[in-house]
Design an enzyme around this catalytic site. Sequence first.
Site, PDB file in Angstrom:
ATOM      1  N   ARG A 108       0.860  -1.178   0.000  1.00 31.75           N
ATOM      2  CA  ARG A 108       0.000   0.000   0.000  1.00 31.75           C
ATOM      3  C   ARG A 108       0.897   1.227   0.000  1.00 31.75           C
ATOM      4  NH1 ARG A 108      -3.803  -2.558  -1.467  1.00 31.75           N
ATOM      5  NH2 ARG A 108      -5.734  -3.034  -0.344  1.00 31.75           N
ATOM      6  N   GLU A 120      -3.934   7.524  -5.361  1.00 33.11           N
ATOM      7  CA  GLU A 120      -4.125   6.773  -6.613  1.00 33.11           C
ATOM      8  C   GLU A 120      -5.439   7.188  -7.249  1.00 33.11           C
ATOM      9  OE1 GLU A 120      -3.747   2.576  -5.927  1.00 33.11           O
ATOM     10  OE2 GLU A 120      -1.811   2.800  -4.938  1.00 33.11           O
ATOM     11  N   HIS A 150      -1.052   0.200  -9.883  1.00 29.38           N
ATOM     12  CA  HIS A 150      -1.644  -0.708  -8.894  1.00 29.38           C
ATOM     13  C   HIS A 150      -2.223  -1.943  -9.583  1.00 29.38           C
ATOM     14  CE1 HIS A 150      -3.491  -0.946  -4.611  1.00 29.38           C
ATOM     15  NE2 HIS A 150      -3.258  -2.165  -5.099  1.00 29.38           N
TER      16      HIS A 150
END
Lengths: 305, 305
Positions: free
Chosen positions: B213, B242, B261
Amino acid sequence: MDAIERVADVLYTDAAGLPDAIENAEILLLWDFFSTALRDAWPRARALKWVHVAAAGVDTVLFDEFRGSEVVLTNAHGFFNGPIAEFVLAHILAHDKELHENRALQRAHEWQHRETRRTAGSTALIVGTGGIGRHIARLLRAVGLEVRGAGRRTSGDDPDFGRVVSSAALAEHVGWADNVVVVAPLTTETRGMIDAGVFEAMKASAHLISVGRGPLIDEAALLEALQTGSIAAASLDVFVTEPLPAANPLWDASGVTVSAHMSGDVVGWRDGLAEQFTSNVTRWLAGAELINVVDKHLGYVARAH
Amino acid sequence: MDAIERVADVLYTDAAGLPDAIENAEILLLWDFFSTALRDAWPRARALKWVHVAAAGVDTVLFDEFRGSEVVLTNAHGFFNGPIAEFVLAHILAHDKELHENRALQRAHEWQHRETRRTAGSTALIVGTGGIGRHIARLLRAVGLEVRGAGRRTSGDDPDFGRVVSSAALAEHVGWADNVVVVAPLTTETRGMIDAGVFEAMKASAHLISVGRGPLIDEAALLEALQTGSIAAASLDVFVTEPLPAANPLWDASGVTVSAHMSGDVVGWRDGLAEQFTSNVTRWLAGAELINVVDKHLGYVARAH
């Protein structure tokens, strides 16, 4: 070379000086494996007993006079196995995970989530079943790829490949593979073996990885295959002409990555190659059997079994 | 969802509709793991018994009311292990073999032979000793890296890591590693754990790989470390914000690769995650024990041993 200078008379020369320098030499260490100087100097090599090529590929020195002579040929067999296997795996993973596409998006500051491919469970046909091909097979299997080999002798229970198919019938077998790794030695038989017929038989999603010698591949057919979508990608470290000329269309072809014939050249490689030669010189002076003796008719170090 | 619709009443909703939809729901499948909608809808979740998050990280749902409740939480534990491990290995190899530099040279049609790094024999510290971290450790060991883990509980003979050092004292241990892989769950304890002190203690040649993360890493300190040469490279798949904003300096920072991601999202991942949930629903309806139950105080699925 210090260790060798203590026990032998050593002359250093470039290609132009080789005809004179070779006159009384019993041993020749050939560092530039692309050089054709030995062929030109051959008539004057009257004392020569042993040539060592500091490379895995010995194609440039396998001219008829040398081949037919009693002069022994050794090479750097084994030295590049690990580095080249890592280089091949790097390219397979970079392709599957779309690392190159990610970098292109990054240059544009563009965030684009995509689904990429799982590498474990995919397939790789390794064309070339020598030491390097076997090392590649073991590394790819360690990360979960399914591998097969393609070589002169077929097998159903090879310890590294499992199945070895005939490299003379590649077009029958490449359709199975997600990745086709070309690492065969360059010989009369293998020159141009990856041709239009082979590309046509490959999966449209296939990824070609070329780390042996450029002329194994018909580059015109490769370009055509990339342009028509007959294959998806090619990671090329070796070329018919090196350095790759700036005007060569492979530089910009879709799906192609180019590197400068460096797959085996990890930090320290020169020292490692020198040690390999030195250790063989020690054997020679002691009258012991040399290691890594090339079968000059096969064009590579034959396996014991 | 067909299988579930046959045995249960199913409602589909977006974040805005969740407060109404949750009123009579016993089970909630949360697909968007960044959504904070559950926290807002919580007061109306009177019938709720089980929440499944289709992700490995459950940080966004671990608010106090849920944590203190009897509602069970499960996640996609295990599903992303293989894909993320491959993604990490891809970045380690791409860095060692300088694939990104090769592509930059390729764009310029520039042939430049270089010596690259051997990956076997290099070291990797894996920060996070859960299922994903363990899978990464096994894959990296399979290709010859030496690994250690960093976690809450230290160990001298961990089956996957060998040695596990304390993640509370990272600065003491990162100096050993050529690669630092950050894959810890995001909790109060781990937030910002990769800070200026940790970067200062890393090798100047170190490569950071971030796949857990974003907020585990102090991004300002990371930028500073890259700019001052305190570390060499960073492969980043997750970020504090993000999508990574177009103006964020990480896009262009030297040695950085950015991806969106996506480290675990291989082709078919949605189907795989759906099957994992469906199989747990079958257990639930049969009164059997759920798998992948998250310890809501630890923030992840605790290991049996």
